[in-house]
Design an enzyme around this catalytic site. Sequence first.
Site, short mmCIF file in Angstrom:
data_model
loop_
_atom_site.label_atom_id
_atom_site.label_comp_id
_atom_site.label_asym_id
_atom_site.label_seq_id
_atom_site.Cartn_x
_atom_site.Cartn_y
_atom_site.Cartn_z
N GLY A 71 0.88 -1.21 -0.06
CA GLY A 71 0.03 -0.11 -0.07
C GLY A 71 0.89 1.20 0.01
O GLY A 71 0.49 2.38 -0.54
N ASN A 151 -8.07 4.00 8.61
CA ASN A 151 -7.64 2.69 9.10
C ASN A 151 -7.84 2.83 10.57
O ASN A 151 -7.64 1.79 11.31
CB ASN A 151 -6.53 2.63 8.81
CG ASN A 151 -5.33 3.77 8.85
OD1 ASN A 151 -5.68 4.60 8.07
ND2 ASN A 151 -4.35 3.91 9.40
N GLN A 179 -7.82 -0.15 3.13
CA GLN A 179 -8.74 -0.71 4.10
C GLN A 179 -10.13 -1.26 3.36
O GLN A 179 -10.74 -1.99 4.36
CB GLN A 179 -9.21 0.30 5.43
CG GLN A 179 -7.93 0.36 6.25
CD GLN A 179 -7.41 -0.91 6.96
OE1 GLN A 179 -8.21 -1.58 7.32
NE2 GLN A 179 -6.22 -0.73 7.51
N SER A 199 -3.30 -3.38 -0.78
CA SER A 199 -2.29 -4.15 -0.12
C SER A 199 -2.80 -5.64 0.36
O SER A 199 -3.83 -5.71 0.89
CB SER A 199 -1.86 -3.35 1.06
OG SER A 199 -0.75 -4.14 1.58
N HIS A 201 -1.81 -7.84 2.37
CA HIS A 201 -1.80 -8.39 3.93
C HIS A 201 -2.95 -7.75 4.58
O HIS A 201 -3.04 -8.13 5.87
CB HIS A 201 -0.08 -8.25 4.63
CG HIS A 201 -0.17 -6.69 4.87
ND1 HIS A 201 -0.27 -6.26 6.11
CD2 HIS A 201 0.31 -5.80 4.18
CE1 HIS A 201 0.03 -4.95 6.28
NE2 HIS A 201 0.32 -4.69 5.04
N THR A 237 12.25 -7.70 -10.52
CA THR A 237 11.87 -8.98 -10.99
C THR A 237 10.37 -9.12 -10.04
O THR A 237 10.41 -8.84 -8.72
CB THR A 237 12.73 -9.86 -10.33
OG1 THR A 237 13.71 -9.86 -11.35
CG2 THR A 237 12.30 -11.53 -10.84
N CYS A 325 2.64 5.67 20.58
CA CYS A 325 4.00 5.24 21.53
C CYS A 325 4.75 4.24 20.95
O CYS A 325 6.05 4.32 21.26
CB CYS A 325 3.27 4.76 22.93
SG CYS A 325 2.46 6.27 23.73
C1 LIG Z 1 -1.82 -0.61 6.18
C2 LIG Z 1 -2.10 0.76 5.15
C3 LIG Z 1 -1.21 1.42 4.35
C4 LIG Z 1 -0.05 0.68 4.07
O1 LIG Z 1 0.18 -0.40 3.65
P1 LIG Z 1 1.50 -1.60 3.45
O2 LIG Z 1 1.08 -2.62 2.40
O3 LIG Z 1 1.67 -1.82 4.69
O4 LIG Z 1 2.66 -0.72 3.00
C5 LIG Z 1 -1.62 2.48 3.50
N1 LIG Z 1 -2.74 2.90 3.78
C6 LIG Z 1 -3.90 2.44 4.73
C7 LIG Z 1 -5.05 3.01 4.72
C8 LIG Z 1 -3.42 1.34 5.48
O5 LIG Z 1 -4.43 0.81 6.28
#
Ligand SMILES: *Cc1c(COP(=O)(O)O)cnc(C)c1O
Length: 386
Positions: A71, A151, A179, A199, A201, A237, A325
């Site tokens: 992301g 998020n 999100q 993204s 994950h 790659t 924190c």
């Molecule tokens: C997690 C997140 C990202 C970053 O994505 P990554 O794949 O961890 O770099 C960007 N924007 C939002 C809103 C996210 O929740």
Amino acid sequence: MKRVYLDNAATTRLIPEVLNEMMPYMTEVYGNPSSPHYFGQQSQMAVDRARQQVADAINAEANEIIFMSGGSEADNTAIRGVAERYAKKGRHIITTAVEHHAVLHTCQMLEKNGYEVTYLPVDEYGMVTVDQVREAIRPDTILVSIMFANNEVGTIMPIPEIGELCHEKGVLFHTDAVQAVGHLPIDVKAMHIDMLSMSAHKFHGPKGTGALYVRKGIVLPPLIYGGAQERNRRAGTENVPGIVGMGKAIELACTDLDEKNRRMMRLRDKLIEELPKRIPEIKLNGHPTKRLPNNVNFSIKYIEGESILLMLDLNGIAASSGSACTSGSLDPSHVLLAMGLTHEIAHGSVRMTLCDETSEDDIDYVLEVLPKVAERLRKMSPLYHG
Ligand SMILES: *Cc1c(COP(=O)(O)O)cnc(C)c1O
């Protein structure tokens, strides 16, 4: 000890079905997709299949999907790309005060380099309106970048309306939908979206893989130079196993999406309704209805989010807080502050984000543990006289 994972906005579990799809692309089908031989072409075909899966999930065309590392890279590519490509047309960008740092810090970097950025304020729910965007657009505006869903507090922005406005005005529209993809129905055509970040994950795919959707006809300079991969739009790659995993994960995430969301919303709303009955003086953060099906965010007055997290963790519950924190700063969340919360209230916030694997048992456990944790911490708090 019982363990409950409620930090799915930070990252999700890679589901075994996705891992199974990925495995052959590490040890058996290991060719470089750029190689013309059999080994390479098998990898190339897998990448093409995944590209189609990702495109189908958002109603895009396969050649509008650029795979990259996640992301953050997608946000950087979109914003820096438009800034560089359209600098002659103008140097004004519109975004919001509640974006992810991948957008905010990129905009701040551009400000140091002669661009002007309008950070739209949000209301108490973390929402911006179409009228705010309309009033901010100027003749030199080249980009509007507004996140699909927040998020931290889960607020869902009026994306189709903003997209329509941008198209009317001839301004490019990017949305950080990290999100939202795999969580909400998305149609880039119907929603007038020019660029969209995602993204893997965040929807049970592998870490380190993401994609940027760029509408046909928009040509952006790449962020990474060095090869002709991704049709010269992102060198390096390809992460073949990651890309294969992303394709499978997005397909699974979008299957029975409404049904999964209804189930998750019932559990989410159980927390939203029950926690205030058990903990006095707590406040829901984010929009009451226009919010992600998996997001719960509360401020618990008189206590520190970080202490709540620590105590929850001791009881096996993984959540997250609005203060950063963990990243070494004591500043409360920029999102909560932009929503008008005081530093004190913002510091006492806890975010719990569910996934479709979250069970009723998990939620009941939180309803049992969190009130006890809050009560114990309040007894130690010099601010609390309840
Ligand atoms: C997690 C997140 C990202 C970053 O994505 P990554 O794949 O961890 O770099 C960007 N924007 C939002 C809103 C996210 O929740």
